[in-house]
Design an enzyme around this catalytic site. Structure first.
Site, PDB file in Angstrom:
ATOM      1  CB  CYS B 130     -25.430  19.772  20.854  1.00 36.97           C
ATOM      2  SG  CYS B 130     -24.373  21.157  20.368  1.00 36.97           S
ATOM      3  CB  CYS B 133     -21.511  23.583  22.347  1.00 37.18           C
ATOM      4  SG  CYS B 133     -22.860  24.271  21.381  1.00 37.18           S
ATOM      5  CB  SER B 134     -24.219  21.867  25.871  1.00 33.96           C
ATOM      6  OG  SER B 134     -24.081  23.270  25.988  1.00 33.96           O
ATOM      7  CB  CYS B 135     -27.537  23.090  20.909  1.00 30.72           C
ATOM      8  SG  CYS B 135     -26.328  24.354  20.436  1.00 30.72           S
TER       9      CYS B 135
END
Lengths: 220, 231
Positions: B130, B133-135
């Site tokens: 991702c 962000c941090s999906c």
């Protein structure tokens, strides 16, 4: 930050703990429990995190980003008023003000069913069929914007090919701006890595794109 | 972690900042700890205030933490992969409708509402990121490791996944095509690694022991039977 140079090597730690400090797990839990109250959407909280000044964003660590964004949202939604946290810490006083939450208090027995249900973002399509079909060439638009978007800079103005139509999904850009769900068709788009980067050890990079991110490319 | 009042930490912290421009290593160490204490106190105050005002329930916080510390993690994803290796019909279902196929094993919900499985082949290796962000697919993999959320991984893996893979000790044949999946919407990706050789006749439970977290992100490969035997 896809394609931005200069961050150095990846440092995987096989023995990494799930949380590095006890407060990190609390930040996660408070964020999820407050998120369940419906005062803001997931996209608003993502926007709050990415709105943290770049210098801090890159250095303070993951759960401190979450903490800062949580505090910013609580303040923006007037859940916690200016100076209230300091007065509470120093004197133990709590103001009588309460913001009305759209959703009820998350209680322990509701945690498992709430997490298992999640929050699906696919919606019943309205306003006609998807504009693009698998196999079709598209160009990712160029978007100069400080607002929240999920279109990475590194594909903007590049051409790709529709691989799949995921469905009709809540549009992150609109939802982060507080404009409601405004669902749009969501596609998976394949970009040729060499075209994106010039030189790349990847063959292709796939991105999920809502329809407003894309424009048709005429076949030549 | 701390028995001091918040005010003590604040003054200690500002004292360090204002009067010690050239820190020794030991001094930095002290500084980091006092700084972390400040954050721990800040989080505790925030939590107590939100509880006192009735916005959150402390028992629910404990239940949330217990879920991600003890109940949800990569063993879930390993069961999905092992079943896909073991049961050709499940593999077909997983490729056609990963959300439903994974839900049939009881793994559903937050950050896994819309799943897609991408299967490695002898020609193609898939890797997930991702960049925004941090999906990450929580129901099957749990919470993401730090490196997945870090700037080096997020910035480089879309451009030069092969060099990122070497930092994980993985070298693919030069002719292998690497496909990168950037999780830019609410669709979450699970890599189905290739089934290791020498596992003919293995049960699902045995196969699951070969499936690592990193192999389901694409920064690793499934373990070989000899690697498991050594462990």
């Amino acid at each position: 930050m896809g394609g931005v140079a200069g961050f150095g090597p990846v440092s995987p730690d096989p023995d990494e703990p799930l949380f590095h400090e006890p407060w990190e797990r609390d930040v996660l839990a408070i964020t999820l429990a407050m998120g369940a109250r419906g005062l803001w959407t997931l996209d608003e909280s993502r926007f709050a995190r990415e709105s943290i000044p770049a210098n801090d964003y890159l250095t303070i660590g993951y759960y401190r980003i979450w903490l800062q964004a949580l505090e910013d949202l609580l303040s923006a939604k007037a859940v916690i008023t200016k100076g209230e946290l300091e007065r509470f810490a120093d004197e133990g006083t709590v103001s009588a003000d309460r913001v009305r939450c759209p959703k009820p208090l998350l209680q322990a027995e509701s945690v498992a069913p709430a997490l298992a249900a999640g929050a699906p973002v696919d919606r019943e399509p309205e306003g006609g069929a998807a504009k693009f079909q698998p196999g079709q060439r598209v160009r990712a638009r160029h978007k100069e914007s400080t607002a929240h978007t999920r279109l990475p800079a590194y594909v903007q103005s590049h051409c790709g090919e529709i691989v799949a139509v995921h469905g009709y999904h809540v549009f992150a850009d609109a939802q982060a701006a507080g404009e409601g769900e405004s669902p749009q068709w969501l596609y998976n788009v394949r970009f040729c890595a060499e075209k994106l980067w010039g030189e790349s050890s990847a063959r292709s990079v796939h991105i999920d794109c809502w329809e407003p991110y894309l424009e048709a490319v005429s076949d030549e | 972690m701390s028995h001091n009042k918040p005010g003590d930490h604040r003054s200690h912290h500002s004292h360090d900042d204002e009067h010690s421009p050239a820190s020794t290593h030991d001094h930095n160490h002290d500084h980091d700890h006092s700084h972390l204490d400040v954050i721990a106190v800040r989080v505790r105050s925030l939590q107590s205030l939100l509880v006192a005002k009735g916005y959150i329930d402390p028992d629910a916080l404990n239940a949330l933490i217990d879920t991600y510390e003890n109940q949800i993690g990569p063993r879930n994803g390993a069961r999905v992969v092992a079943k896909a290796w073991h049961d050709p019909d499940f593999f077909i279902w997983l490729n056609a409708d990963a959300t439903a196929a994974i839900a049939s094993l009881g793994f559903t919900g937050r950050q896994g509402e819309h799943m897609v499985a991408v299967a490695n082949t002898p020609d193609t290796h898939n890797i997930v990121v991702c960049t925004l962000c941090s999906c990450y697919p929580w129901p099957v993999l749990g919470l993401p490791p730090s490196w997945y959320k870090s700037a080096p991984y997020r910035s480089r893996v879309v451009q030069d996944p092969a060099s990122v893979l070497t930092e994980f000790g993985v070298t693919l044949p030069a002719e292998t095509h690497i496909t990168v999946w950037d999780s830019t919407a609410e669709v979450r990706y699970l890599v189905i690694p290739m089934r290791p050789a020498g596992t003919e006749g293995w049960s699902e439970e045995q196969l699951a022991t070969l499936v690592t977290r990193d192999s389901m992100i694409g920064t690793g490969q499934a373990l070989s039977p000899s690697q498991v035997a050594l462990a």
